[in-house]
Write an enzyme that holds these catalytic residues in place. Structure first.
Site, PDB file in Angstrom:
ATOM      1  N   HIS A  16     -76.331  16.183  54.165  1.00 48.04           N
ATOM      2  CA  HIS A  16     -75.617  16.947  55.201  1.00 48.04           C
ATOM      3  C   HIS A  16     -74.298  17.450  54.641  1.00 48.04           C
ATOM      4  O   HIS A  16     -73.692  16.827  53.763  1.00 48.04           O
ATOM      5  CB  HIS A  16     -75.377  16.095  56.454  1.00 48.04           C
ATOM      6  CG  HIS A  16     -74.724  14.771  56.191  1.00 48.04           C
ATOM      7  ND1 HIS A  16     -75.404  13.696  55.642  1.00 48.04           N
ATOM      8  CD2 HIS A  16     -73.454  14.338  56.406  1.00 48.04           C
ATOM      9  CE1 HIS A  16     -74.591  12.667  55.531  1.00 48.04           C
ATOM     10  NE2 HIS A  16     -73.394  13.020  55.989  1.00 48.04           N
ATOM     11  N   HIS A  75     -70.466  18.544  55.669  1.00 50.31           N
ATOM     12  CA  HIS A  75     -69.421  18.485  56.686  1.00 50.31           C
ATOM     13  C   HIS A  75     -68.630  19.790  56.670  1.00 50.31           C
ATOM     14  O   HIS A  75     -68.164  20.217  55.607  1.00 50.31           O
ATOM     15  CB  HIS A  75     -68.458  17.328  56.409  1.00 50.31           C
ATOM     16  CG  HIS A  75     -69.091  15.968  56.471  1.00 50.31           C
ATOM     17  ND1 HIS A  75     -68.989  15.149  57.572  1.00 50.31           N
ATOM     18  CD2 HIS A  75     -69.822  15.283  55.545  1.00 50.31           C
ATOM     19  CE1 HIS A  75     -69.621  14.012  57.329  1.00 50.31           C
ATOM     20  NE2 HIS A  75     -70.141  14.066  56.110  1.00 50.31           N
TER      21      HIS A  75
END
Length: 235
Positions: A221, A223
């Site tokens: 992922h 940010h």
């Protein structure tokens, strides 16, 4: 008909061959047809049969000690071409044609060959539940490849996570494969567009990797952090 069949084995048109050459090719075609009749009676029909028939005929002709004319005559003349043809046939498998849907099986085998060697055996994460909508999330972007949603524990006024919908072994950035360059580029492009829309004054993209990188969820992922001035060094 025998002469027509002999064209399969004749490198030049029959009109340019001697009568001995044509007779040799005709005898060869008759032998192949007889093998085909026998194999149909025993094995049925289909691509597997055709490969078996041709390979059986090739073995009978190209065998080094097969018959009195092993060193000369039609067997010796045809061995080089038949050996080359049988090698190309043996490289393909006929298992995909054993069922009624031969074409579908070939597609299935092609797709199976495209599966990466390293399968994703890592345990499911909270992101999988977000993707399946088992856990609610404030989604800010979604397309066919990725999902972006707001972090439940933000470190800045804007804190958004961008994740791939299909993990496919992407537990960490350091685990990415060469064939995953496209999804990595898509994630970065999406994160940049979200950052530009949410944080006109600037933003930061962060990817945590491994224990020292403080990675807490092992599903890659990105940010997207912004909404205020960010200090440096980060962390």
């Amino acid at each position: 008909k025998a002469l027509e069949s002999s064209r399969t084995f004749c490198p030049v048109p029959p009109s340019h061959c001697s009568w001995r050459t044509l007779r040799r090719h005709r005898m060869q075609a008759v032998a192949i047809r007889r093998l085909g009749v026998l194999s149909r009676a025993v094995l049925g029909s289909g691509p597997c049969l055709r490969r078996w028939s041709f390979c059986a005929a090739t073995a009978a002709i190209a065998a080094p000690g097969a018959g009195a004319d092993a060193g000369s005559g039609p067997r010796a003349a045809l061995r080089p071409r038949l050996a080359s043809a049988s090698a190309s046939l043996s490289s393909s498998s006929c298992s995909s044609s054993s069922s009624s849907g031969g074409g579908d099986d070939e597609v299935r085998l092609a797709r199976a060959a495209a599966v990466p060697a390293e399968t994703d055996t890592a345990p499911a994460t909270i992101f999988d539940k977000i993707l399946s909508r088992e856990i609610p999330a404030k989604v800010v972007h979604e397309d066919e490849k990725c999902l972006a949603f707001r972090d439940v524990s933000p470190k800045a006024p804007v804190h958004i996570l961008v994740i791939p919908k299909e993990r496919d072994g992407l537990t960490q950035l350091s685990k990415a494969r060469d064939d995953q360059a496209a999804i990595l580029g898509h994630l970065l492009l999406t994160a940049g567009r979200i950052g530009a829309a949410e944080c006109p004054g600037g933003f930061r993209l962060v990817v945590n990797d491994g224990p020292d990188g403080c990675q807490s969820v092992y599903h890659l992922h990105i940010h997207v952090i912004g909404g205020r001035p960010l200090g440096w060094p980060h962390g």
